[in-house]
Design an enzyme around this catalytic site. Sequence first.
Site, PDB file in Angstrom:
ATOM      1  N   ASN A  59      35.357  48.986  49.844  1.00 34.40           N
ATOM      2  CA  ASN A  59      34.023  48.427  49.632  1.00 34.40           C
ATOM      3  C   ASN A  59      34.121  47.024  49.058  1.00 34.40           C
ATOM      4  O   ASN A  59      33.238  46.203  49.262  1.00 34.40           O
ATOM      5  CB  ASN A  59      33.240  49.276  48.612  1.00 34.40           C
ATOM      6  CG  ASN A  59      33.003  50.679  49.126  1.00 34.40           C
ATOM      7  OD1 ASN A  59      32.534  50.847  50.244  1.00 34.40           O
ATOM      8  ND2 ASN A  59      33.354  51.684  48.339  1.00 34.40           N
ATOM      9  N   ASN A  60      35.169  46.788  48.310  1.00 34.06           N
ATOM     10  CA  ASN A  60      35.268  45.533  47.568  1.00 34.06           C
ATOM     11  C   ASN A  60      35.854  44.419  48.424  1.00 34.06           C
ATOM     12  O   ASN A  60      36.605  44.658  49.371  1.00 34.06           O
ATOM     13  CB  ASN A  60      36.099  45.732  46.295  1.00 34.06           C
ATOM     14  CG  ASN A  60      35.420  46.686  45.317  1.00 34.06           C
ATOM     15  OD1 ASN A  60      35.959  47.736  45.010  1.00 34.06           O
ATOM     16  ND2 ASN A  60      34.236  46.349  44.862  1.00 34.06           N
ATOM     17  N   LYS A 111      27.788  54.219  33.580  1.00 30.55           N
ATOM     18  CA  LYS A 111      28.352  53.248  32.623  1.00 30.55           C
ATOM     19  C   LYS A 111      27.364  53.010  31.479  1.00 30.55           C
ATOM     20  O   LYS A 111      27.749  52.965  30.304  1.00 30.55           O
ATOM     21  CB  LYS A 111      28.701  51.935  33.331  1.00 30.55           C
ATOM     22  CG  LYS A 111      29.844  52.050  34.327  1.00 30.55           C
ATOM     23  CD  LYS A 111      31.159  52.455  33.656  1.00 30.55           C
ATOM     24  CE  LYS A 111      32.287  52.681  34.635  1.00 30.55           C
ATOM     25  NZ  LYS A 111      33.453  53.344  34.052  1.00 30.55           N
ATOM     26  N   TYR A 117      33.819  44.803  32.354  1.00 28.56           N
ATOM     27  CA  TYR A 117      34.616  44.042  33.320  1.00 28.56           C
ATOM     28  C   TYR A 117      33.716  43.323  34.300  1.00 28.56           C
ATOM     29  O   TYR A 117      32.742  43.878  34.784  1.00 28.56           O
ATOM     30  CB  TYR A 117      35.512  44.944  34.166  1.00 28.56           C
ATOM     31  CG  TYR A 117      36.326  45.977  33.431  1.00 28.56           C
ATOM     32  CD1 TYR A 117      36.748  45.790  32.126  1.00 28.56           C
ATOM     33  CD2 TYR A 117      36.687  47.152  34.077  1.00 28.56           C
ATOM     34  CE1 TYR A 117      37.504  46.742  31.484  1.00 28.56           C
ATOM     35  CE2 TYR A 117      37.449  48.111  33.438  1.00 28.56           C
ATOM     36  CZ  TYR A 117      37.845  47.902  32.137  1.00 28.56           C
ATOM     37  OH  TYR A 117      38.599  48.862  31.515  1.00 28.56           O
ATOM     38  N   TYR A 139      26.342  55.352  39.774  1.00 29.02           N
ATOM     39  CA  TYR A 139      27.586  54.844  39.177  1.00 29.02           C
ATOM     40  C   TYR A 139      27.268  53.923  37.996  1.00 29.02           C
ATOM     41  O   TYR A 139      27.792  54.099  36.893  1.00 29.02           O
ATOM     42  CB  TYR A 139      28.425  54.092  40.227  1.00 29.02           C
ATOM     43  CG  TYR A 139      29.391  53.117  39.598  1.00 29.02           C
ATOM     44  CD1 TYR A 139      30.546  53.569  38.977  1.00 29.02           C
ATOM     45  CD2 TYR A 139      29.119  51.747  39.576  1.00 29.02           C
ATOM     46  CE1 TYR A 139      31.405  52.677  38.350  1.00 29.02           C
ATOM     47  CE2 TYR A 139      29.974  50.855  38.961  1.00 29.02           C
ATOM     48  CZ  TYR A 139      31.113  51.318  38.349  1.00 29.02           C
ATOM     49  OH  TYR A 139      31.947  50.436  37.722  1.00 29.02           O
ATOM     50  N   ASN A 146      42.143  59.805  42.849  1.00 31.58           N
ATOM     51  CA  ASN A 146      42.073  58.535  43.571  1.00 31.58           C
ATOM     52  C   ASN A 146      43.328  57.689  43.290  1.00 31.58           C
ATOM     53  O   ASN A 146      43.264  56.466  43.209  1.00 31.58           O
ATOM     54  CB  ASN A 146      40.792  57.794  43.147  1.00 31.58           C
ATOM     55  CG  ASN A 146      40.484  56.602  44.033  1.00 31.58           C
ATOM     56  OD1 ASN A 146      40.991  56.503  45.153  1.00 31.58           O
ATOM     57  ND2 ASN A 146      39.688  55.671  43.534  1.00 31.58           N
ATOM     58  N   GLY A 203      45.703  54.891  37.956  1.00 32.12           N
ATOM     59  CA  GLY A 203      44.771  54.112  38.775  1.00 32.12           C
ATOM     60  C   GLY A 203      45.063  52.619  38.713  1.00 32.12           C
ATOM     61  O   GLY A 203      46.057  52.177  38.128  1.00 32.12           O
ATOM     62  N   ILE A 232      43.440  49.715  37.381  1.00 27.20           N
ATOM     63  CA  ILE A 232      43.468  48.965  36.112  1.00 27.20           C
ATOM     64  C   ILE A 232      44.317  49.720  35.087  1.00 27.20           C
ATOM     65  O   ILE A 232      45.067  49.122  34.310  1.00 27.20           O
ATOM     66  CB  ILE A 232      42.036  48.718  35.578  1.00 27.20           C
ATOM     67  CG1 ILE A 232      41.183  48.038  36.662  1.00 27.20           C
ATOM     68  CG2 ILE A 232      42.073  47.851  34.319  1.00 27.20           C
ATOM     69  CD1 ILE A 232      39.713  47.886  36.297  1.00 27.20           C
ATOM     70  N   SER A 249      31.219  47.967  32.609  1.00 28.57           N
ATOM     71  CA  SER A 249      31.118  47.068  33.761  1.00 28.57           C
ATOM     72  C   SER A 249      29.983  46.079  33.561  1.00 28.57           C
ATOM     73  O   SER A 249      28.960  46.401  32.941  1.00 28.57           O
ATOM     74  CB  SER A 249      30.852  47.904  35.011  1.00 28.57           C
ATOM     75  OG  SER A 249      30.470  47.079  36.085  1.00 28.57           O
TER      76      SER A 249
HETATM   77  C1  UD1 Z   1      30.907  46.119  43.165  1.00 32.08           C
HETATM   78  C2  UD1 Z   1      29.854  47.062  42.694  1.00 32.08           C
HETATM   79  C3  UD1 Z   1      29.874  47.103  41.179  1.00 32.08           C
HETATM   80  C4  UD1 Z   1      31.251  47.507  40.698  1.00 32.08           C
HETATM   81  C5  UD1 Z   1      32.269  46.516  41.262  1.00 32.08           C
HETATM   82  C6  UD1 Z   1      33.685  46.881  40.871  1.00 32.08           C
HETATM   83  C7  UD1 Z   1      28.103  47.049  44.424  1.00 32.08           C
HETATM   84  C8  UD1 Z   1      26.710  46.651  44.757  1.00 32.08           C
HETATM   85  N1  UD1 Z   1      28.561  46.674  43.210  1.00 32.08           N
HETATM   86  O1  UD1 Z   1      30.599  44.824  42.656  1.00 32.08           O
HETATM   87  O2  UD1 Z   1      28.901  48.007  40.694  1.00 32.08           O
HETATM   88  O3  UD1 Z   1      31.289  47.488  39.293  1.00 32.08           O
HETATM   89  O4  UD1 Z   1      32.165  46.507  42.691  1.00 32.08           O
HETATM   90  O5  UD1 Z   1      34.229  47.855  41.680  1.00 32.08           O
HETATM   91  O6  UD1 Z   1      28.791  47.662  45.208  1.00 32.08           O
HETATM   92  N2  UD1 Z   1      31.470  41.141  49.995  1.00 32.08           N
HETATM   93  C9  UD1 Z   1      31.464  40.720  51.321  1.00 32.08           C
HETATM   94  N3  UD1 Z   1      32.089  41.504  52.252  1.00 32.08           N
HETATM   95  C10 UD1 Z   1      32.714  42.675  51.935  1.00 32.08           C
HETATM   96  C11 UD1 Z   1      32.714  43.103  50.577  1.00 32.08           C
HETATM   97  C12 UD1 Z   1      32.070  42.318  49.641  1.00 32.08           C
HETATM   98  O7  UD1 Z   1      30.904  39.680  51.637  1.00 32.08           O
HETATM   99  O8  UD1 Z   1      33.240  43.351  52.831  1.00 32.08           O
HETATM  100  C13 UD1 Z   1      30.815  40.310  48.983  1.00 32.08           C
HETATM  101  C14 UD1 Z   1      29.704  41.026  48.239  1.00 32.08           C
HETATM  102  O9  UD1 Z   1      28.482  40.880  48.903  1.00 32.08           O
HETATM  103  C15 UD1 Z   1      29.757  40.314  46.886  1.00 32.08           C
HETATM  104  C16 UD1 Z   1      31.224  39.943  46.705  1.00 32.08           C
HETATM  105  O10 UD1 Z   1      31.784  39.984  48.018  1.00 32.08           O
HETATM  106  O11 UD1 Z   1      29.004  39.144  46.934  1.00 32.08           O
HETATM  107  C17 UD1 Z   1      31.979  40.901  45.827  1.00 32.08           C
HETATM  108  O12 UD1 Z   1      31.770  42.217  46.293  1.00 32.08           O
HETATM  109  P1  UD1 Z   1      32.534  43.486  45.682  1.00 32.08           P
HETATM  110  O13 UD1 Z   1      33.986  43.224  45.649  1.00 32.08           O
HETATM  111  O14 UD1 Z   1      32.060  44.687  46.432  1.00 32.08           O
HETATM  112  O15 UD1 Z   1      32.043  43.521  44.171  1.00 32.08           O
HETATM  113  P2  UD1 Z   1      30.551  43.575  43.567  1.00 32.08           P
HETATM  114  O16 UD1 Z   1      29.541  43.800  44.626  1.00 32.08           O
HETATM  115  O17 UD1 Z   1      30.390  42.391  42.691  1.00 32.08           O
END
Ligand code: UD1
Length: 339
Positions: A198-199, A154, A177, A150, A35, A10, A12, A125
């Site tokens: 998502n990130n 943790k 982390y 999730y 994954n 994966g 990390i 986390s």
């Molecule tokens: C998310 C998870 C967290 C997980 C971490 C690592 C949620 C609510 N939290 O953290 O539990 O440990 O990932 O995988 O999902 N953002 C945007 N547009 C995007 C995506 C993100 O503006 O398309 C913003 C978010 O609102 C946030 C920041 O970017 O403010 C970081 O987002 P993200 O990378 O998803 O991480 P976390 O939400 O901090």
Amino acid sequence: MKILVTGGTGYIGSHTVVELQKEGFDVIIVDNLSNSYANVVDKIEQISGIRPIFEKFDLTDIEKTNDFFNRHSDLDGIIHFAAFKAVGESVNDPLMYYRNNIGSLVNILENMRIHKIANLVFSSSCTVYGQPEVLPVSEESPILMAMSPYGNTKQISEEIITDTSSVTNVKAILLRYFNPIGAHETALIGELPLGVPNNLVPFITQTAIGIREQLSVFGSDYNTPDGTAIRDYIHVVDLAQAHVVAVERMINNKGKKDVEIFNLGTGNGFSVLEVINSFEKVSGEKLNYKIVDRRAGDIEIVYADTTFANDELGWKAKKSLDEMMLSSWNWEKALAEKS
Ligand code: UD1
């Protein structure tokens, strides 16, 4: 010294395998490839010149897990990454998360007890802190109720490890982390999100390369200087190196307690817009983004107090935000060249 890295193909995990090999550890990877991809083992070998042993099976399968530990009862340590990590998915299918993330941990701990394997490094986390009242957030900050299954896995995992440690030989370091981003400098390994990321950072790089149309910035009405939410982004190689330091600390009996907890962040908070600006600067690309409503469940600000990790672990994150964004961009470009 022989280390088991679960989830070693994966994101990390793969970077940690490379750093372990650099320090002379023999690494065995166990991963079910749910994954990740088997060819990550080839990439690791390309980087380090050493092919780690790789076994593909699911650690929730107690028979296969027992069989593995019967063959490898001489492990010096285990770094346990293998887990599901998508917040939204965990809300929709909590039992899948509890079965996988808790089940595999219990099977590993059971075998550590039976085979007298002492040293566990566990991927936790900063999500366990929720929205902390005091910033930066130290390891002493209260654990808040988890916002998702999730996050709950943790928290529960930390408790299971602590309870087990109090009555067995098992010792552990729990690493919390913050937001891992970036990729290896060779651009041979990095994050490979399945489907729509998502990130933030994979979404940025996929938008810039043309896979996604536009980035949505979730909320500009937070109580922060530019209104967008703040996180502590940390380069995955810095993070990987902390695992090597942690496992060495345990092997050398340098730990002060049977279960120790460290925050892994840089100590610096950056807003979403600061991350975008850094990306545009290092890539020379103009990013197509728009501000939309807040994302449900997001917190406003979190960044780490790294004093304890810096002083006690003797580890410090070195890479800047620009370096993180450049390595993420180089990785995305390398992926595009291959496809
Ligand atoms: C998310 C998870 C967290 C997980 C971490 C690592 C949620 C609510 N939290 O953290 O539990 O440990 O990932 O995988 O999902 N953002 C945007 N547009 C995007 C995506 C993100 O503006 O398309 C913003 C978010 O609102 C946030 C920041 O970017 O403010 C970081 O987002 P993200 O990378 O998803 O991480 P976390 O939400 O901090």
